[in-house]
Structure formats: structure tokens, C-alpha cells
Design a protein around this motif. Structure first.
Motif, short mmCIF file in Angstrom:
data_model
loop_
_atom_site.label_atom_id
_atom_site.label_comp_id
_atom_site.label_asym_id
_atom_site.label_seq_id
_atom_site.Cartn_x
_atom_site.Cartn_y
_atom_site.Cartn_z
N SER A 146 43.97 129.80 11.48
CA SER A 146 43.38 128.88 10.01
C SER A 146 42.87 127.10 10.10
N TYR A 147 43.71 127.36 11.04
CA TYR A 147 44.33 125.34 11.31
C TYR A 147 42.84 125.15 11.67
N VAL A 148 42.44 125.47 13.01
CA VAL A 148 41.46 124.29 12.94
C VAL A 148 39.95 124.47 12.36
N GLN A 149 40.15 125.79 10.70
CA GLN A 149 39.11 126.12 10.05
C GLN A 149 38.70 124.96 9.16
N MET A 150 40.13 124.72 8.83
CA MET A 150 40.74 123.49 7.78
C MET A 150 39.95 122.77 8.15
N LYS A 151 39.91 122.21 9.69
CA LYS A 151 40.20 120.51 10.33
C LYS A 151 38.06 120.71 10.59
N LEU A 152 37.80 121.49 10.48
CA LEU A 152 35.70 122.01 10.57
C LEU A 152 36.06 121.47 8.88
N GLN A 153 36.18 121.90 7.51
CA GLN A 153 35.70 121.48 6.22
C GLN A 153 35.79 120.26 5.91
N PHE A 154 37.35 120.04 6.72
CA PHE A 154 38.40 118.63 6.33
C PHE A 154 36.29 117.12 6.54
N LEU A 155 36.39 117.73 8.22
CA LEU A 155 35.39 117.03 8.63
C LEU A 155 33.79 116.73 7.81
N ALA A 156 33.43 118.06 7.94
CA ALA A 156 32.53 117.51 7.06
C ALA A 156 32.56 117.09 5.51
N ILE A 157 33.90 116.27 4.86
CA ILE A 157 34.05 115.58 3.42
C ILE A 157 34.53 114.48 3.90
N LEU A 158 34.64 114.20 5.22
CA LEU A 158 35.27 112.79 5.87
C LEU A 158 33.61 112.58 5.89
N ASP A 159 32.57 113.16 6.31
CA ASP A 159 31.28 112.85 6.76
C ASP A 159 30.73 111.46 5.40
N GLN A 160 30.84 112.51 4.39
CA GLN A 160 30.21 112.52 3.04
C GLN A 160 30.99 111.39 2.66
#
Length: 397
Positions: A146-160
Motif C-alpha cells: 500500500s505504501y508503494v502505491q501511495m508513493k506513486l500517487q504522491f509523485l503524480a501530485i508533486l509533478d503537478q
């Protein structure tokens, strides 16, 4: 007489069918619920069968994940001998019938028939210590996923919001990085903040680092902020999401850290854990997972049985004069044990930590085996080494 009681276990209840001997069923099938009153009903029936057969019956049922746990704990408390069957075995027995009928009562009856057909051994329950270790390692894996999936979602927002921020810290997910980003989530906020204030905050978040290091990071943060494409944030919703993800990531890190401490404390009390550490490439997490999944080497009388339990034994397909030359592994055992063995092989081969394993891998490659086939062969070899060192209670040499 050879009495047996078959249980078709479902969520919260079980269907019961008893046999006094082969092809001799006893009374009608019935259900009991998995609470104290229901278990008491079953126990009275068990004693009734025992009195009728003049011999204690064996209880047989399928492994069902966690639905069977109330029944198992009851059987353990009453010291009743039971057999827990792999669903693959019982499914094969059910398919042997010409009629295609499925009910709970028939399934319970099939389990009794399986008892008379197969040479099944009573279940060797894992120790409470090992079961606790298994629960903790599985929980650690689930939260890590779950942590890995959350990191991916975090990166998607950080890129924006602040894409250049990723260039500042070696680990964007470190506590000092996440806490800094939480306070200064945009390039605009960084540029409006005094560099010394930025450095003091970073030093506060990472006490082990010097102020000189914090000041250097603050300078880097200022520099990337000046180059960031989003000098003005247009969407407040992205900021809300970014801060929420940071909070969740920090929570995950805290939970994973606590779980790791619990796993290390519990594993250190188990002798087999320290023996496994003697194999190059097997560290704390890998050793704890292997021990928890095997659940006691005394459960296996031969290394081939342990190989089969891991599901890395090859399928054999022969018919008449035909003999398959390409055989996949069965994948019928513990998937977690299989995965962790593959990881252990990778760690052993990396930088040639395990010279014996590296030599075996090279031998298979020289024989013309593809990389993945050679890796599975190494996993097979590794599990056999594990079997022998745990049986002999000796370190790997």
C-alpha cells in the motif's frame, strides 16, 4: 472401526458429516456455528461418534485462510487429532465423482471419503511464536504494498505542484524531505522564505545533520524553486492532496518501523532465524519470512517435500511416447515463500555474495538455460540447503 468426521468450513459455520468406517456414514449431516454454543454442539457429536465407534475419530477439513481458525483453536484446546487438507487435494477428490453436484453436506462427505483413500498425516500446528511472526511479516508486506502505491500517487501530485523539488534530496520520501515539503509545498512559498529560516527548519527535522548541511540544502531548494515551471499555484485542490499524501506517507513509515521492530524482536528468539543468517544474501526480513512461512522444519521429512511446499518443483508431463521437454514449475505451494526465495537468490547473486550460488547459476547458464530457468534452479538449490542446515542445526558452510 476407523471413524472420521468431515467438516466443510465456511464463514462463521461448518457442515458436519461423520463416517464410522469406509462407506458407512453415521447419522445425517448438520451445521454448527463458530461460537461457544455451536462448538459445544459439535463436541457432543464428536463424543457420540467416539462412543459408537469405541475409538476417537479424526477430524478432517480444508484449509480456508482464516475461517477455520475458531475450529482449529477449539480442536487444539480439546486435544482432538485433526487433518487440514490442501484445497487442491480435496478438489481433485471431488472431481472423481461422475455426478456434478455440490452442496456443503456432499463436500463434508467427500472429505471423509478422501480420508479413507489417501494416506494423510495429522496436521502439525505451527508454534504460536512462528504464527505471530507470520502474521507480522504478512502485515509488513501488505502495508509495504500500500505504501508503494501511495508513493506513486504522491509523485503524480508533486509533478503537478512542485516537480523540481525531487532534485533536492537523495531520498524524496525521507522524513526531513516530506516534512520540509509539507511546510513549503510550492516554489512560491520557498522563494518568499528567508534562506536561514529554511535551513533552521531542515535542521530541526534532521537533528543528526549539521547546520552547514541544512544551509546547503536550503540553497539547493531556493535554486530549484527559481527554475520550477509552476511559479504560481492555480489549483488549491492539488495542495490539499499533496499535504494529505505526505501525512499518509509519514504514517506508513511509522507503522512499518514499528512492525520491523516487532519482527526483529520476535525473530531473534527463534534459533532457526540465526541459522538462516549464515547463508550469504539472507538478511533479517528474508530470514524472518522464510521461518514464518516454513513454520518448523520438522513438518517436512524430505527436502523434496519442502520444494513442493514452495511450489518450485517442475511439472511432469508424459503420455505414451510423448515426454515434455519444457516444464513450468507447479506454483502450488506458498506463494510468499516462493517470492522470498527468489529475492534471496537475487541478493545472493548480487556482488557474488553467495559464491556457491553464483557458481551454480553460472553452471546452469553454461548448460544453455535461460536466466529465469537458472534463477528457479538456484531457488530450488537454496531451499534444499535451507532444509539441511535447519535439520542439522548447523550454520551454512
Amino acid at each position: 472401526m476407523d471413524p472420521v468426521i468431515g467438516l466443510d468450513i465456511a464463514k462463521g459455520e461448518s457442515q458436519v458429516q461423520a463416517f464410522l468406517q469406509k462407506k458407512s456414514s453415521y447419522k445425517k449431516s448438520f451445521k454448527f456455528e463458530h461460537h461457544l454454543d455451536g462448538l459445544d454442539v459439535f463436541y457432543k457429536f464428536y463424543k457420540e461418534v467416539e462412543a459408537e465407534a469405541e475409538k476417537a475419530p479424526v477430524v478432517i477439513f480444508e484449509s480456508t485462510g482464516h475461517y477455520h481458525e475458531p475450529v482449529v483453536q477449539f480442536l487444539e484446546r480439546e486435544r482432538i487429532v485433526y487433518i487440514m487438507v490442501n484445497p487442491i487435494i480435496s478438489h481433485g477428490a471431488k472431481k472423481s465423482s461422475m455426478r456434478k453436484v455440490k452442496t456443503d453436506a456432499i463436500d463434508a462427505s467427500h472429505l471423509c471419503e478422501l480420508y479413507y483413500k489417501e494416506d494423510l498425516e495429522p496436521y502439525h500446528k505451527k508454534s504460536v511464536q512462528v504464527l505471530n511472526l507470520r502474521n507480522l511479516t504478512r502485515q509488513h508486506d501488505a502495508i509495504t504494498s500500500s505504501y508503494v502505491q501511495m508513493k506513486l500517487q504522491f509523485l503524480a501530485i508533486l509533478d503537478q505542484v512542485f516537480p523540481e523539488y525531487k532534485k533536492v534530496f537523495g531520498d524524496t520520501y525521507s522524513k526531513v524531505s516530506l516534512k520540509t515539503l509539507y511546510l513549503f509545498p510550492t516554489a512560491e512559498k520557498v522563494l518568499n522564505k528567508d534562506i536561514n529560516d529554511l535551513a533552521e527548519k531542515m535542521k530541526e527535522f534532521c537533528q543528526k545533520r549539521s547546520y552547514k548541511w541544512a544551509l546547503k540544502k536550503a540553497e539547493e531548494l531556493k535554486e530549484v524553486a527559481s527554475k520550477d515551471p509552476f511559479q504560481k499555484n492555480l489549483y488549491d485542490s492539488n495542495l490539499v492532496s499533496l499535504k494529505m499524501y505526505i501525512e499518509i506517507l509519514l504514517e506508513y513509515q511509522e507503522h512499518l518501523s514499528k512492525l520491523k521492530d516487532e519482527i526483529d524482536t520476535l525473530a531473534n528468539e527463534i534459533e532457526d532465524y540465526h541459522i538462516l543468517h549464515s547463508i550469504p544474501g539472507i538478511g533479517d526480513k528474508i530470514a524472518a519470512t522464510i521461518i514464518s512461512e516454513i513454520g518448523g522444519i520438522e513438518r517436512f521429512s524430505h527436502p523434496k517435500k519442502l520444494v513442493a511446499f514452495a511450489g518450485i518443483d517442475p511439472r511432469v508431463h508424459e503420455s505414451g511416447k510423448f515426454k515434455a521437454t519444457y516444464n513450468r514449475i507447479t506454483k502450488r505451494g506458498s506463494s510468499r515463500l516462493r517470492q522470498i526465495l527468489y529475492t534471496a537468490v537475487l541478493c545472493g547473486l548480487r556482488k557474488s555474495r553467495n559464491s556457491k550460488l553464483k557458481e551454480f547459476y553460472q553452471k546452469k547458464r553454461e548448460e544453455g538455460k535461460p536466466h529465469k530457468v537458472a534463477m528457479i534452479a538456484c531457488a530450488n538449490k537454496l531451499i534444499q540447503w535451507i532444509f539441511y542446515i535447519l535439520k542439522r542445526k548447523e550454520a551454512f558452510r
